[in-house]
Design a protein around this motif. Structure first.
Motif, short mmCIF file in Angstrom:
data_model
loop_
_atom_site.label_atom_id
_atom_site.label_comp_id
_atom_site.label_asym_id
_atom_site.label_seq_id
_atom_site.Cartn_x
_atom_site.Cartn_y
_atom_site.Cartn_z
N GLU A 88 -11.94 3.69 -58.84
CA GLU A 88 -12.88 4.25 -57.85
C GLU A 88 -14.47 4.79 -58.58
OE1 GLU A 88 -10.67 7.79 -56.61
OE2 GLU A 88 -9.71 6.79 -55.11
N GLY A 89 -15.45 4.37 -57.84
CA GLY A 89 -16.72 4.67 -58.33
C GLY A 89 -17.34 3.62 -59.05
N GLN A 90 -16.47 2.68 -59.64
CA GLN A 90 -17.08 1.31 -60.21
C GLN A 90 -17.52 0.32 -59.22
OE1 GLN A 90 -17.39 0.97 -63.51
NE2 GLN A 90 -16.44 2.77 -64.15
N SER A 125 -6.11 9.08 -55.98
CA SER A 125 -6.55 8.34 -56.93
C SER A 125 -5.75 8.05 -58.22
CB SER A 125 -8.03 9.10 -57.33
OG SER A 125 -8.52 9.47 -56.25
N PHE B 448 -23.10 4.19 -54.98
CA PHE B 448 -22.04 5.11 -54.73
C PHE B 448 -21.38 5.17 -55.74
CE2 PHE B 448 -22.51 4.78 -49.70
CZ PHE B 448 -23.94 5.27 -49.90
N GLN B 449 -20.94 6.14 -56.31
CA GLN B 449 -20.18 6.28 -57.60
C GLN B 449 -18.98 7.33 -57.43
OE1 GLN B 449 -22.19 5.65 -61.29
NE2 GLN B 449 -23.86 5.32 -60.23
N HIS B 450 -19.20 8.18 -56.27
CA HIS B 450 -17.99 9.31 -56.16
C HIS B 450 -17.19 9.48 -54.99
CE1 HIS B 450 -21.58 10.68 -58.75
NE2 HIS B 450 -20.83 11.36 -59.30
N PHE B 451 -17.00 8.23 -54.29
CA PHE B 451 -16.12 8.13 -53.26
C PHE B 451 -14.76 8.16 -53.99
CE2 PHE B 451 -19.52 7.13 -50.29
CZ PHE B 451 -19.16 7.93 -49.07
N ARG B 452 -13.78 8.75 -53.08
CA ARG B 452 -12.27 8.77 -53.88
C ARG B 452 -11.45 8.98 -52.65
NH1 ARG B 452 -10.66 15.00 -55.60
NH2 ARG B 452 -11.01 15.79 -53.67
#
Lengths: 216, 558
Positions: A88-90, A125, B448-452
């Protein structure tokens, strides 16, 4: 006599400028950012093994390929995420190394196959584990995705650029390069990649850096 | 003889060159045209300001619908409107026309306008989903509240209208242009309010462009956009609700024909958008899938047509800055609060609710106070309807990491890495704000780097709670009083989208002939509409009648 000398100098200068331009737009290497090179895990997952320009994809083609063809040639919803471990985030899945060689390109490294996704389906996650013996990635699916996309009639500069235009403002030079050089060359490249991915360590297969016997 | 032929040829050649030059200059001027309608007052900018979604970039033509087509559609297809009535614009979809505006020619709140490629084009802006209305009785005056959930707006129904009309045989220039000409004629005779900009009547060139290209291009655009969203059941949304995370799957080219059914049904209530400063660092969206206010804004901005290549950064930042702190919910009418019950209510709120929902006013929490406001409560505990959570898949969370790729251009600089790290930190002091603003000015927009992916729903702060009805993430509980009842006692079927307020139960009136006639039937037995959960002793549903009354009186003041 003198006119001829001037002409000669001009031609040589032009050639030099042209040569520099070609080198700068297609071959000039820029190191990957320190966030990748200085961290052991990140380096394994996203570090370049030096194969971007002869075995990789132009960055923007790699990014938009699933947006154009994912609907048809990926088995489920998710684009690359339906096939590969992805943190996630990559910006790219595990095993995709982004590096500038002239333009930004994406090469594929060992982590593409040798990573375990510890995430449980549908749950929180997870973290990926590096260098696992198990293969979490659907490499056959990826190979098929590449091959089928390249064989699709819609794989052409018009369609791909239209999708890139939804995502990024390419400069005039990059646009020209994508249209006339990078996208046409990628079609062939994807078919080769599809073949290499199915038998990665055979002769003519995956990485030149690796002996043919590696990985058995 | 020869001389005169030659002179003629020179003349003809010269005139041709001049004409070509004029055409070229005209075309260049027209194609490079890009002017958004500007608004002095930031509130007007929120209501009508463009985020850039109308314009295109290179091979992308942009999402903007030509103003004259937008105006003509309800007149051309009255049979496809919810109330089949001409002359009301888009009011029957619950879009809000301000007093004095003429729905035949003016835009409702939530539509912005920009002149691009020589054509005035309109598309959605933030307020379309984040501005609502309430009235204090069937004959009461309508109050328009900016930043409140768009409780009356049926976005799904509008999407259906656009989709069906684009496929209708009447959507062609030979039907459209005479209607437009008629409307232009009516407009020239109408008395209209002053607005900053009103598109001119179509000129001769415009008419030719629309005759041969414009109308069919628009039809094509609508069919391809809505065709990509074909897997979404717009009929399930109803007013005030939207399926937030299925459209991005289309944007990312996900294959939807093999999707599991639970991935396709994520209807959620529109949220309020006040007090964003206090939300920095909280987990945002109903399932708490992102901690960055900036990313959340850009993600929602896709719904207004703003892509990384077309977004109007300054216009969006201006809206974001207004939502940051100046935009505040209006207070609950003081005369409707039983003030003698409030302090008892506060005591109970502190014991039962405050740990998760924070204090009544921003910043809702203090460092070290142990509150879990803005954190995610696992679904196993809160037990509310799981569909919205399931529709947000791990694959989507990951693929969203490729959105806004390439931005900012100096992503690897130390400053922009600092921005990415800072974007989810709560604001403590004014110095924090200044530092963050400086970083943002340089590094926004960013990838965008904070989606989880999460496993529950986020504990929301409750500012302006009274205007955020119906409650829970899917709007399945009509009033606060019903929310304090256990599930079997909550209304199983009720009507949403009617804006008359119920000041006793705190929520909108959802039953009775008027609500049934004006509203939309929400059936909680339909998958995705479940009204269970958020119940049991710790959720206050076992309090005495008296104590529930007291909590409700206290919550009115939020």
């Amino acid at each position: 006599m003198r006119a001829r000398a001037v002409l000669l100098v001009a031609v040589v200068l032009l050639l030099i400028v042209f040569g520099w331009l070609v080198w700068a737009t297609l071959y000039r290497e820029r190191p990957q950012p320190a966030s990748i090179t200085s961290d052991q895990d990140a380096r394994f997952l996203y570090g370049s093994i030096g194969n971007e320009s002869d075995q990789g994809l132009p960055y923007w083609v790699a990014v938009v390929l699933p947006r154009v063809f994912g609907e048809r040639y990926v088995p489920g919803p998710g684009g690359y995420a339906a096939l590969l471990p992805w943190e996630e985030g990559q910006e790219l899945p595990v095993g995709f190394a982004k590096k500038r060689v002239g333009v930004d390109r994406v090469g594929f490294n060992c982590a593409l196959c040798h990573t375990v996704d510890r995430r449980l389906p549908g749950h929180d996650s997870g973290r990926v584990a590096t260098a696992g013996a198990l293969h979490a990635a659907d490499i056959k699916g990826l190979a098929e995705f590449f091959t089928r996309s390249a064989s699709d009639a819609r794989f052409n500069a018009d369609v791909i650029l239209t999708e890139i235009d939804l995502a990024y403002r390419l400069s005039i030079v990059d646009r020209l390069l994508y249209r006339s050089v990078l996208i046409p060359a990628t079609r062939e490249r994807l078919i080769t990649l599809g073949r290499q991915l199915t038998s990665p360590h055979s002769a003519g297969g995956w990485s030149r850096a690796m002996p043919a016997s590696a990985g058995r | 003889m020869t001389l005169s032929v030659r002179r003629w040829l020179i003349w003809i050649g010269g005139v041709t060159v001049v004409l070509l030059a004029i055409v070229a200059i005209y075309a260049a001027a027209r194609l490079s045209d890009d002017t958004a309608v500007a608004y002095q007052d930031v509130r007007d900018h929120f209501k009508y300001g463009s985020t850039g979604g109308e314009r295109g970039w290179k091979r992308q033509l942009g999402f903007g619908v030509p103003y004259w087509i937008w105006i003509a559609l309800p007149e051309l297809f009255p049979d496809l409107l919810p109330d089949h009535r001409r002359g009301q614009g888009y009011a029957s979809f619950g879009m809000i026309y301000e007093d004095g505006k003429d729905p035949r020619f003016d835009l409702p709140i939530g539509m912005s306008m920009r002149r691009t490629m020589g054509i005035d084009r309109v598309y959605f802006t933030c307020s379309v989903c984040h501005t609502g209305t309430y009235r204090d009785g069937a004959n009461g005056a309508r109050q328009i509240v900016l930043g409140m959930p768009a409780n009356t707006f049926n976005f799904g129904r509008l999407a259906q209208f656009l989709s069906v009309s684009a496929k209708d045989w009447r959507f062609q220039s030979s039907y459209m242009l005479p209607t437009i000409a008629e409307l232009a004629d009516t407009r020239s005779r109408a008395v209209l309010p002053a607005v900053p900009y009103r598109p001119a009547t179509m000129g001769a060139i415009d008419r030719v462009v629309f005759q041969y290209v414009g109308v069919s291009l628009m039809r094509d655009q609508l069919i391809s956009l809505l065709g990509r969203l074909d897997f979404i059941d717009f009929g399930k949304w109803g007013p005030g609700r939207v399926d937030t995370f299925d459209p991005p799957k289309a944007l990312l080219g996900f294959r939807m024909d093999t999707a599991r059914p639970e991935e396709l049904n994520g209807v959620a209530d529109f949220p309020s958008v006040w007090n964003q400063k206090a939300r920095k660092g909280m987990w945002l969206h109903w399932d708490g899938n992102n901690c960055s206010v900036d990313e959340r804004n850009l993600s929602a901005g896709f719904g207004t047509g703003a892509t990384p290549a077309t977004i109007d950064r300054d216009a969006v930042t201006r809206i974001a800055d207004w939502l940051w702190e100046p935009a505040q919910p209006p207070p609950f009418p003081s005369t409707r609060i039983r003030h003698d019950r409030v302090s008892r209510g506060e005591t109970i709120y502190r014991e039962y609710c405050q740990t998760c929902h924070g204090t009544s006013k921003a910043p809702f929490r203090q460092p070290g106070d142990g509150t879990k406001v803005g954190q995610v409560t696992p679904l196993d505990l809160v037990k509310t309807d799981r569909h919205r959570l399931d529709t947000y898949t791990p694959e989507l969370a990951r693929a969203q990491g490729s959105l806004y790729a390439g931005y900012p251009s100096d992503a690897d600089s130390a400053q922009c890495r600092e921005y990415v790290e800072d974007v989810c930190k709560p604001v403590q002091t004014e110095a924090d704000v200044q530092r963050f603003r400086a970083l943002r000015d340089r590094c926004y927009p960013a990838r965008f780097q904070h989606f989880r992916k999460t496993s529950g729903y986020a504990n929301m702060p409750l500012d302006g709670l009274w205007l955020r009805a119906p409650y829970l993430h899917n709007g399945s509980v009509p009033t606060l009083r019903a929310l304090l009842d256990p599930q079997p006692l909550r209304p199983a079927v009720f009507y949403i989208g009617y804006d008359v307020y119920d000041f006793d139960d705190v929520g909108f009136i959802t039953s009775g002939p008027d609500a049934e006639q004006r509203g939309w039937r929400l059936d909680t037995s339909v998958p995705g509409n479940g009204n269970g959960g958020h119940e049991g002793r710790e959720y206050g549903t076992e309090l005495t009648r008296d104590d529930k009354d007291a909590v409700i009186e206290y919550l009115k003041g939020f």
